[in-house]
Design a protein around this motif. Structure first.
Motif, PDB file in Angstrom:
ATOM      1  N   GLY A  92     -55.489 -90.045 -80.947  1.00 32.68           N
ATOM      2  CA  GLY A  92     -55.416 -90.127 -79.669  1.00 32.68           C
ATOM      3  C   GLY A  92     -56.722 -90.469 -79.007  1.00 32.68           C
ATOM      4  O   GLY A  92     -57.712 -91.003 -79.582  1.00 32.68           O
ATOM      5  N   MET A  93     -56.913 -90.460 -77.558  1.00 35.59           N
ATOM      6  CA  MET A  93     -58.201 -90.897 -76.913  1.00 35.59           C
ATOM      7  C   MET A  93     -58.337 -89.966 -75.757  1.00 35.59           C
ATOM      8  O   MET A  93     -57.538 -89.327 -75.264  1.00 35.59           O
ATOM      9  N   ASN A  94     -59.630 -89.911 -75.590  1.00 30.87           N
ATOM     10  CA  ASN A  94     -60.116 -89.193 -74.103  1.00 30.87           C
ATOM     11  C   ASN A  94     -60.121 -90.187 -73.115  1.00 30.87           C
ATOM     12  O   ASN A  94     -61.029 -91.147 -73.004  1.00 30.87           O
ATOM     13  N   VAL A  95     -59.562 -89.823 -71.874  1.00 31.67           N
ATOM     14  CA  VAL A  95     -59.576 -90.908 -70.743  1.00 31.67           C
ATOM     15  C   VAL A  95     -60.461 -89.950 -69.456  1.00 31.67           C
ATOM     16  O   VAL A  95     -60.015 -88.867 -69.324  1.00 31.67           O
ATOM     17  N   ASP A  96     -61.086 -90.714 -68.914  1.00 33.21           N
ATOM     18  CA  ASP A  96     -61.592 -89.986 -67.666  1.00 33.21           C
ATOM     19  C   ASP A  96     -60.835 -90.765 -66.368  1.00 33.21           C
ATOM     20  O   ASP A  96     -60.840 -91.974 -66.294  1.00 33.21           O
ATOM     21  N   ALA A  97     -60.328 -90.113 -65.398  1.00 33.44           N
ATOM     22  CA  ALA A  97     -59.630 -90.543 -64.590  1.00 33.44           C
ATOM     23  C   ALA A  97     -60.191 -90.246 -63.153  1.00 33.44           C
ATOM     24  O   ALA A  97     -60.465 -88.973 -63.073  1.00 33.44           O
ATOM     25  N   THR A  98     -60.017 -90.997 -62.300  1.00 30.72           N
ATOM     26  CA  THR A  98     -60.259 -90.467 -60.865  1.00 30.72           C
ATOM     27  C   THR A  98     -59.210 -90.943 -60.115  1.00 30.72           C
ATOM     28  O   THR A  98     -58.414 -91.896 -60.236  1.00 30.72           O
ATOM     29  N   ALA A  99     -58.578 -89.847 -59.182  1.00 28.92           N
ATOM     30  CA  ALA A  99     -57.320 -90.076 -58.566  1.00 28.92           C
ATOM     31  C   ALA A  99     -57.557 -89.966 -57.041  1.00 28.92           C
ATOM     32  O   ALA A  99     -58.601 -89.018 -56.657  1.00 28.92           O
ATOM     33  N   GLU A 100     -56.775 -90.696 -56.075  1.00 34.73           N
ATOM     34  CA  GLU A 100     -56.764 -90.483 -54.762  1.00 34.73           C
ATOM     35  C   GLU A 100     -55.425 -90.004 -54.303  1.00 34.73           C
ATOM     36  O   GLU A 100     -54.452 -90.724 -54.975  1.00 34.73           O
ATOM     37  N   ILE A 101     -55.217 -88.790 -53.734  1.00 33.07           N
ATOM     38  CA  ILE A 101     -53.877 -88.216 -53.349  1.00 33.07           C
ATOM     39  C   ILE A 101     -53.767 -88.279 -51.908  1.00 33.07           C
ATOM     40  O   ILE A 101     -54.656 -87.450 -51.317  1.00 33.07           O
ATOM     41  N   ASP A 102     -52.711 -88.843 -51.183  1.00 38.30           N
ATOM     42  CA  ASP A 102     -52.358 -88.925 -49.983  1.00 38.30           C
ATOM     43  C   ASP A 102     -51.684 -87.768 -49.834  1.00 38.30           C
ATOM     44  O   ASP A 102     -50.278 -87.375 -50.032  1.00 38.30           O
ATOM     45  N   LEU A 103     -51.909 -86.820 -48.822  1.00 38.65           N
ATOM     46  CA  LEU A 103     -51.389 -85.645 -48.488  1.00 38.65           C
ATOM     47  C   LEU A 103     -50.826 -85.547 -46.983  1.00 38.65           C
ATOM     48  O   LEU A 103     -51.375 -86.100 -46.180  1.00 38.65           O
ATOM     49  N   THR A 104     -49.659 -84.911 -46.743  1.00 38.52           N
ATOM     50  CA  THR A 104     -49.470 -84.971 -45.476  1.00 38.52           C
ATOM     51  C   THR A 104     -49.209 -83.346 -45.114  1.00 38.52           C
ATOM     52  O   THR A 104     -48.345 -82.716 -45.977  1.00 38.52           O
ATOM     53  N   VAL A 105     -50.104 -82.828 -44.144  1.00 42.54           N
ATOM     54  CA  VAL A 105     -50.222 -81.333 -44.210  1.00 42.54           C
ATOM     55  C   VAL A 105     -49.689 -80.977 -42.682  1.00 42.54           C
ATOM     56  O   VAL A 105     -50.074 -81.648 -41.601  1.00 42.54           O
ATOM     57  N   ARG A 106     -48.702 -80.005 -42.555  1.00 45.94           N
ATOM     58  CA  ARG A 106     -48.114 -79.666 -41.414  1.00 45.94           C
ATOM     59  C   ARG A 106     -48.435 -78.231 -41.048  1.00 45.94           C
ATOM     60  O   ARG A 106     -48.237 -77.282 -41.992  1.00 45.94           O
ATOM     61  N   VAL A 107     -48.840 -78.186 -39.711  1.00 42.48           N
ATOM     62  CA  VAL A 107     -49.083 -76.590 -39.290  1.00 42.48           C
ATOM     63  C   VAL A 107     -47.551 -76.310 -38.352  1.00 42.48           C
ATOM     64  O   VAL A 107     -47.264 -76.767 -37.795  1.00 42.48           O
ATOM     65  N   ARG A 108     -47.200 -75.346 -39.095  1.00 44.60           N
ATOM     66  CA  ARG A 108     -45.828 -74.776 -38.617  1.00 44.60           C
ATOM     67  C   ARG A 108     -46.069 -73.266 -38.168  1.00 44.60           C
ATOM     68  O   ARG A 108     -46.686 -72.463 -38.896  1.00 44.60           O
ATOM     69  N   THR A 109     -45.052 -72.800 -37.289  1.00 47.85           N
ATOM     70  CA  THR A 109     -45.146 -71.510 -36.931  1.00 47.85           C
ATOM     71  C   THR A 109     -43.821 -70.779 -37.120  1.00 47.85           C
ATOM     72  O   THR A 109     -42.681 -71.541 -37.087  1.00 47.85           O
ATOM     73  N   PHE A 110     -43.861 -69.317 -37.484  1.00 45.52           N
ATOM     74  CA  PHE A 110     -42.613 -68.616 -38.014  1.00 45.52           C
ATOM     75  C   PHE A 110     -42.699 -67.566 -37.321  1.00 45.52           C
ATOM     76  O   PHE A 110     -43.716 -66.625 -36.720  1.00 45.52           O
ATOM     77  N   ARG A 111     -41.403 -66.759 -37.109  1.00 41.31           N
ATOM     78  CA  ARG A 111     -41.237 -65.337 -36.507  1.00 41.31           C
ATOM     79  C   ARG A 111     -41.751 -64.446 -37.647  1.00 41.31           C
ATOM     80  O   ARG A 111     -41.744 -64.670 -38.762  1.00 41.31           O
ATOM     81  N   PRO A 112     -42.587 -63.306 -37.118  1.00 44.28           N
ATOM     82  CA  PRO A 112     -42.779 -62.932 -35.907  1.00 44.28           C
ATOM     83  C   PRO A 112     -43.987 -63.695 -35.090  1.00 44.28           C
ATOM     84  O   PRO A 112     -43.686 -64.028 -34.040  1.00 44.28           O
ATOM     85  N   ALA A 113     -45.181 -63.853 -36.150  1.00 41.96           N
ATOM     86  CA  ALA A 113     -46.268 -64.606 -35.403  1.00 41.96           C
ATOM     87  C   ALA A 113     -47.164 -65.106 -36.425  1.00 41.96           C
ATOM     88  O   ALA A 113     -48.231 -64.742 -36.856  1.00 41.96           O
ATOM     89  N   ILE A 114     -46.597 -66.098 -37.400  1.00 46.82           N
ATOM     90  CA  ILE A 114     -47.248 -66.409 -38.708  1.00 46.82           C
ATOM     91  C   ILE A 114     -47.459 -68.017 -38.594  1.00 46.82           C
ATOM     92  O   ILE A 114     -46.386 -68.860 -38.143  1.00 46.82           O
ATOM     93  N   ALA A 115     -48.629 -68.476 -38.854  1.00 44.63           N
ATOM     94  CA  ALA A 115     -48.934 -70.051 -38.988  1.00 44.63           C
ATOM     95  C   ALA A 115     -49.051 -70.298 -40.203  1.00 44.63           C
ATOM     96  O   ALA A 115     -49.479 -69.319 -41.191  1.00 44.63           O
ATOM     97  N   GLN A 116     -48.537 -71.284 -40.638  1.00 50.27           N
ATOM     98  CA  GLN A 116     -48.387 -71.894 -42.015  1.00 50.27           C
ATOM     99  C   GLN A 116     -48.876 -73.282 -42.176  1.00 50.27           C
ATOM    100  O   GLN A 116     -48.453 -74.143 -41.404  1.00 50.27           O
ATOM    101  N   LEU A 117     -49.564 -73.837 -43.282  1.00 47.52           N
ATOM    102  CA  LEU A 117     -49.936 -74.926 -43.598  1.00 47.52           C
ATOM    103  C   LEU A 117     -48.900 -75.261 -44.774  1.00 47.52           C
ATOM    104  O   LEU A 117     -49.006 -75.122 -45.996  1.00 47.52           O
ATOM    105  N   HIS A 118     -48.159 -76.303 -44.245  1.00 44.24           N
ATOM    106  CA  HIS A 118     -47.077 -76.795 -45.176  1.00 44.24           C
ATOM    107  C   HIS A 118     -47.392 -78.238 -45.462  1.00 44.24           C
ATOM    108  O   HIS A 118     -48.113 -79.006 -44.985  1.00 44.24           O
ATOM    109  N   ILE A 119     -47.498 -78.315 -47.118  1.00 43.48           N
ATOM    110  CA  ILE A 119     -48.154 -79.757 -47.965  1.00 43.48           C
ATOM    111  C   ILE A 119     -46.508 -80.443 -48.225  1.00 43.48           C
ATOM    112  O   ILE A 119     -46.047 -79.787 -48.941  1.00 43.48           O
TER     113      ILE A 119
END
Length: 625
Positions: A92-119
């Motif tokens: 085997g071999m050892n690999v150093d990796a760098t990653a860039e990950i594009d995320l879309t984060v959405r603020v959503r609200t739910f009953r009764p009064a909850i805010a959530q970060l959805h990815i």
């Protein structure tokens, strides 16, 4: 209570939309994502399809994409560094990796009064990975695979990497949910936890019942601890005699729950072997959980089914679960009408109204007074269109000093005052306004007329004095009410952390240790308090504590020991499990954990995979890094 430039009255719905915009800013989201990534980085086996270590992961500043009043979305890039081992051990071999990950984060609200970060789920198109081998050489199977073997390997691995990343992010969902009603209550009560305890002793065949009320969308977990109550000098052991061929008989304790109509909801039975020295760490494991989609009444019942007295502790742990999605305006309406109740109002203004004060009276003679007020009741009145209304009942104790010098006459009197209060909302910034209507003399009633308790006797016009007191008390109350009016900024309810209540332990600062014995169905729980983002390392040295019966010749095969970090609701945030050798050799299991929020956390040590007992020594230390 001053107002800032640009501040204006607002409806509850306008307040909700403005509050979400002011709370869930790019900087706030970046901090929340970094906390979740930190927990992910320290988790065990987060990429089960790779021999990979996540060295670091940081979120860039999010960019607002849209806000339509129903959802607030952001684009954010996560930069991560990984160390990957590819191939068989020798080739085997050892690999150093760098990653860039594009995320879309959405603020959503739910009953009764909850805010959530959805990815949103990550796909291969959202990933950019660069990799290089440490030695610069490729193993023979890869070097013969084409002109760009490493790049092709990375390309083929992207779907696997995306799937593993989605599973890891899903595990952090609980860290990205905000029960804002709960935070309002904690902020005004100064409490660090919505956990109530009930303790006592049950004699043989004795039972105890108590009513339970759940709010809409509220989830309750009843957790039971129990131990055998023994008299001093009886010589009973504090743990089961696993070295004996005849273990002591268990004392069963039974916990049940029924609804308001008497219909059973659930029942658990806990066999108790241990005596009572420490209910926190000796006997635990039984529990019942119930969720209410609407406000409901329940009845809990605890019964001692054995022939020995039992000590018990029941913890009633509450949390609100998300219901159906709602828009930001409806979120604001629900937040105000659910979060601002009689208890919240009492906690918010009670202290400011009940401080004693010296008062000068305008009277022909020199009259001084000390006023002390006690809040006795908060009554909810019919709400207005965009405001909540309450009436405070104050019991006012008045001590009067009439005349100069040490020979002054001292009198006392008691009055009752009715104080109207209103809660409204504003924007610029989004805030709750707690204001009081002026108190008139007609709102103050004389309960106990003036009576002399000291000093020399002098002629008094009691009727005139009784008429004067309501006016002077009303004037003093209005002065205090002007100071007690409050503005509670919405952003502070989410970003500020309450201080520990008196009597709570301080956050973990040095190394601490526990030891004990666990058996199947009876784990040990050890409570610690952590600061926000405080990191700990926990390590347990576990050994098979039961030699087992002569027929089996040792501890059961497949017996395993587990160490886990749990929150106050029993949710597991980090865990490690290892098979325990039956030959008596100790095994060490360990975890690293970073607390996403300040509060009480529990280290759980448990036995799994068989009926045997395990002895353990648990070491916990804060990580200075």
């Amino acid at each position: 209570m001053g107002s800032e430039p640009g501040a204006s009255p607002a409806t509850f719905g306008e307040f909700g939309a403005a509050a979400l915009g002011e709370v869930f800013t790019p900087r706030f989201l970046q901090r929340q994502l970094d906390a979740a990534l930190s927990s992910l980085r320290r988790g065990t086996n987060w990429l089960p399809d790779f021999a990979a270590d996540l060295v670091s992961a940081r979120a860039t500043t999010p960019t607002l994409l849209s806000d339509d009043g129903f959802e607030r979305s952001f684009a954010v890039t996560v930069r991560a560094v990984l160390e990957v081992e590819v191939g068989p051990r020798l080739l085997g071999m050892n690999v150093d990796a760098t990653a860039e990950i594009d995320l879309t984060v959405r603020v959503r609200t739910f009953r009764p009064a909850i805010a959530q970060l959805h990815i949103d789920p990550v796909t291969s198109r959202d990933l950019r990975v660069r990799a290089r081998t440490r030695a610069g050489l490729l193993p023979l199977p890869l070097s013969a695979g084409g002109t760009r073997p490493l790049a092709e390997l990375v390309e083929r691995s992207l779907p696997i990497f995306a799937g593993a990343l989605n599973r890891a992010l899903a595990a952090t969902a609980v860290q990205r949910q905000f029960d804002v009603v709960d935070r309002i209550r904690r902020s005004q009560a100064g409490a660090g936890s919505l956990v109530e305890s009930r303790t006592g002793t049950l004699l043989p065949d004795e039972s105890v019942e108590w009513p339970i009320e759940l709010r809409e969308h509220e989830r309750m977990a009843l957790m039971l601890w129990a131990g055998i109550r023994t008299e001093p000098g009886t010589g009973h052991p504090t743990a089961p005699s696993w070295w004996s061929l005849t273990p002591p008989p268990a004392v069963p304790i039974e916990l049940s729950l029924s609804d308001g109509g008497g219909r059973p909801i659930g029942e658990v039975r806990l066999p108790v072997y241990r005596t009572v020295p420490d209910l926190d760490t000796t006997a635990a494991g039984a529990g019942l959980t119930v969720s209410a989609s609407r406000a409901s009444d329940y009845l809990a019942r605890l019964v001692n089914r054995g022939a020995r007295p039992l000590a018990y502790r029941i913890e009633d742990q509450r949390r609100t679960v998300a219901g159906e999605r709602i828009g930001f305006a409806e979120f604001g309406e629900s937040l105000i009408r659910l979060g601002i109740d009689r208890t919240t109002v009492s906690n918010a203004v009670g202290d400011q109204l009940t401080r004693g004060a010296q008062v000068e009276f305008n009277a022909p003679n020199l009259v001084r007074g000390t006023i002390g007020a006690q809040l006795t009741e908060v009554t909810a009145l019919p709400p207005g269109e965009e405001e909540l209304r309450f009436r405070l009942s104050l019991l006012v104790e008045l001590e009067l000093t009439i005349g100069p010098g040490s020979g002054a006459t001292v009198l006392t009197s008691t009055l009752d005052a009715q104080v109207p209060l209103r809660v409204s909302t504003m924007t610029g910034p989004a805030a709750l306004l707690v204001t009081f209507d002026p108190v008139s003399a007609g709102d103050v009633r004389l309960v106990e007329p003036p009576r002399q308790v000291g000093g020399r006797r002098i002629p008094l016009l009691k009727r005139a004095l009784a008429e004067l007191l309501p006016h002077r008390v009303a004037a003093e109350l209005n002065r205090r009410l002007a100071e007690a009016s409050r503005r509670i900024v919405a952003a502070e309810l989410v970003t500020d952390r309450p201080e520990p209540v008196a009597g709570e332990s301080a956050a973990l600062r040095g190394r601490t240790s526990f030891s004990g014995v666990v058996s199947a169905g009876q784990p040990s729980l050890h409570s610690i308090r952590l600061d926000e983002q405080q990191r700990i390392r926990a390590k347990a040295r576990i050994i098979a504590g039961a030699p087992g019966s002569l027929e089996h010749g040792g501890a059961p095969d497949g017996l395993a020991g587990e160490i886990a970090v749990c929150d106050e609701h029993g949710g597991v945030w980090a865990a490690d499990l290892a098979t325990i050798p039956s030959d008596g050799e100790p095994k060490t299991v360990g975890i690293e954990f970073t607390a996403p929020q300040a509060g009480q956390w529990r280290l759980r040590v448990a036995s799994a995979g068989g009926p045997g007992d395990l002895e353990y020594d648990l070491q916990i230390r804060p990580d200075p890094d």
